[in-house]
Design a protein around this motif. Structure first.
Motif, PDB file in Angstrom:
ATOM      1  N   PHE A 228      -6.592   9.519   6.697  1.00  0.00           N
ATOM      2  CA  PHE A 228      -5.201   8.858   6.577  1.00  0.00           C
ATOM      3  C   PHE A 228      -4.502   9.584   7.578  1.00  0.00           C
ATOM      4  O   PHE A 228      -3.352   9.053   8.119  1.00  0.00           O
TER       5      PHE A 228
ATOM      6  N   SER B 178       5.693  -5.124   9.928  1.00  0.00           N
ATOM      7  CA  SER B 178       4.884  -5.367   8.879  1.00  0.00           C
ATOM      8  C   SER B 178       4.668  -7.050   8.772  1.00  0.00           C
ATOM      9  O   SER B 178       5.286  -7.958   8.962  1.00  0.00           O
TER      10      SER B 178
ATOM     11  N   SER C 162      -0.037  -4.290   0.461  1.00  0.00           N
ATOM     12  CA  SER C 162      -0.487  -3.328  -0.418  1.00  0.00           C
ATOM     13  C   SER C 162      -0.447  -3.703  -1.832  1.00  0.00           C
ATOM     14  O   SER C 162       0.607  -4.729  -2.258  1.00  0.00           O
TER      15      SER C 162
ATOM     16  N   CYS D 160      -4.943  -3.658  11.590  1.00  0.00           N
ATOM     17  CA  CYS D 160      -5.111  -3.026  10.494  1.00  0.00           C
ATOM     18  C   CYS D 160      -5.704  -1.564  11.130  1.00  0.00           C
ATOM     19  O   CYS D 160      -6.634  -1.454  11.608  1.00  0.00           O
TER      20      CYS D 160
ATOM     21  N   PRO E 155      -5.665   2.521   8.856  1.00  0.00           N
ATOM     22  CA  PRO E 155      -5.219   3.311   7.821  1.00  0.00           C
ATOM     23  C   PRO E 155      -4.867   4.701   8.152  1.00  0.00           C
ATOM     24  O   PRO E 155      -4.130   5.409   7.658  1.00  0.00           O
TER      25      PRO E 155
ATOM     26  N   PRO F 125      -0.629  -0.628   8.009  1.00  0.00           N
ATOM     27  CA  PRO F 125      -1.187   0.735   7.972  1.00  0.00           C
ATOM     28  C   PRO F 125      -1.852   1.131   6.846  1.00  0.00           C
ATOM     29  O   PRO F 125      -1.530   1.956   5.857  1.00  0.00           O
ATOM     30  N   GLY F 126      -3.193   0.281   6.624  1.00  0.00           N
ATOM     31  CA  GLY F 126      -3.864   0.589   5.604  1.00  0.00           C
ATOM     32  C   GLY F 126      -5.359  -0.076   5.406  1.00  0.00           C
ATOM     33  O   GLY F 126      -5.701  -0.454   6.851  1.00  0.00           O
ATOM     34  N   ASP F 127      -6.003  -0.145   4.531  1.00  0.00           N
ATOM     35  CA  ASP F 127      -7.321  -0.519   4.553  1.00  0.00           C
ATOM     36  C   ASP F 127      -7.353  -2.095   4.747  1.00  0.00           C
ATOM     37  O   ASP F 127      -6.693  -2.939   3.989  1.00  0.00           O
TER      38      ASP F 127
ATOM     39  N   ASP G 125      -7.634  -4.746   1.861  1.00  0.00           N
ATOM     40  CA  ASP G 125      -6.187  -4.957   1.336  1.00  0.00           C
ATOM     41  C   ASP G 125      -5.734  -6.118   1.989  1.00  0.00           C
ATOM     42  O   ASP G 125      -5.330  -7.257   1.352  1.00  0.00           O
TER      43      ASP G 125
END
Length: 238
Positions: A19, A40, A45, A93, A95, A119-121, A124
């Motif tokens: 991360f 965004s 999330s 995307c 992370p 900023p994530g998996d 999701d």
């Protein structure tokens, strides 16, 4: 494993990447604080969207076709595609927060407005993208997880490919680039198994980069180390 005791209600998903890496520069921290929220794609999330309400993708880019890059690294390919395709909206995307900060700096420099950043998996994101909403997807130099016991951690497994297939529109293109021979082998087994068609007709179709390709820093490293890139193009049947 799908049962969970997570306060957000999220299913338990192991995450094996990083991360965060080295300490961010002050400018990168400023990018994250000032720019990330505005870019965004919406409530993705589990904390922000526990009901998993689908994103309103038609409103996200004013009705433009939507593309998706899974794990954008430093973001150079993502920004390049946004510059070359102003009539398309692209979601990235990633992370790894250092990569996100690098991308935000590139977005400022390029002045592109048709990007959104999660900023994530990516799993999701798959949860909240409406079925059939994405017209092109990119998986470029993903984490190779070279040890055999770690191959189940690779993206090209049913856990990732099945929801990606659902998110893609009929006829959508899925591009995969890697310099790891065994990753090529697993890709050629698992991606068609998930329902995709491989579009290659001759060796040059997977040895030659796509016409709109920009070589990434990961590819440049592979070339310096004498590893051979492979460019595989798949399609969700129409």
């Amino acid at each position: 494993m799908t049962d969970t005791k997570h306060p957000s209600g999220a299913p338990w998903r192991n995450f094996y990447g990083r991360f965060k890496g080295k300490t961010l520069r002050s400018s990168q921290k400023e990018y994250l604080e000032s720019d990330l929220a505005a870019l965004s794609p919406g409530a993705v999330s589990w904390e922000d969207n526990p009901e998993r309400t689908p994103l309103e993708t038609q409103a996200l880019f004013d009705g433009k076709p939507i593309w998706l890059e899974i794990g954008f690294g430093g973001g150079e390919h993502l920004v390049h595609q946004a510059q070359q395709n102003p009539d398309v909206g692209i979601i990235g995307c990633e992370p790894f927060i250092n990569g996100v900060a690098m991308l935000l700096g590139k977005i400022r420099d390029a002045g592109v407005t048709n990007l959104r950043v999660f900023p994530g998996d990516a799993r999701d994101m798959f949860d909240v993208l409406p079925a059939g909403s994405v017209e092109k997807a990119f998986l470029l130099y993903p984490d190779p997880w070279p040890k055999k016991r770690h191959h189940r951690r690779r993206f090209v497994t049913p856990e990732h490919l099945d929801p990606l297939f659902t998110c893609l529109a009929p006829g959508a293109e899925f591009r995969v680039a890697t310099d790891i021979p065994d990753y090529v082998r697993q890709t050629m087994i698992e991606v068609p198994r998930a329902g995709f068609e491989w579009l290659a007709e001759r060796p040059s179709d997977w040895r030659t980069p796509w016409g709109d390709w920009i070589s990434t820093r990961y590819e440049q490293k592979a070339l310096r180390e004498n590893r051979v890139p492979h460019y595989m193009t798949f399609r969700k049947p129409a």
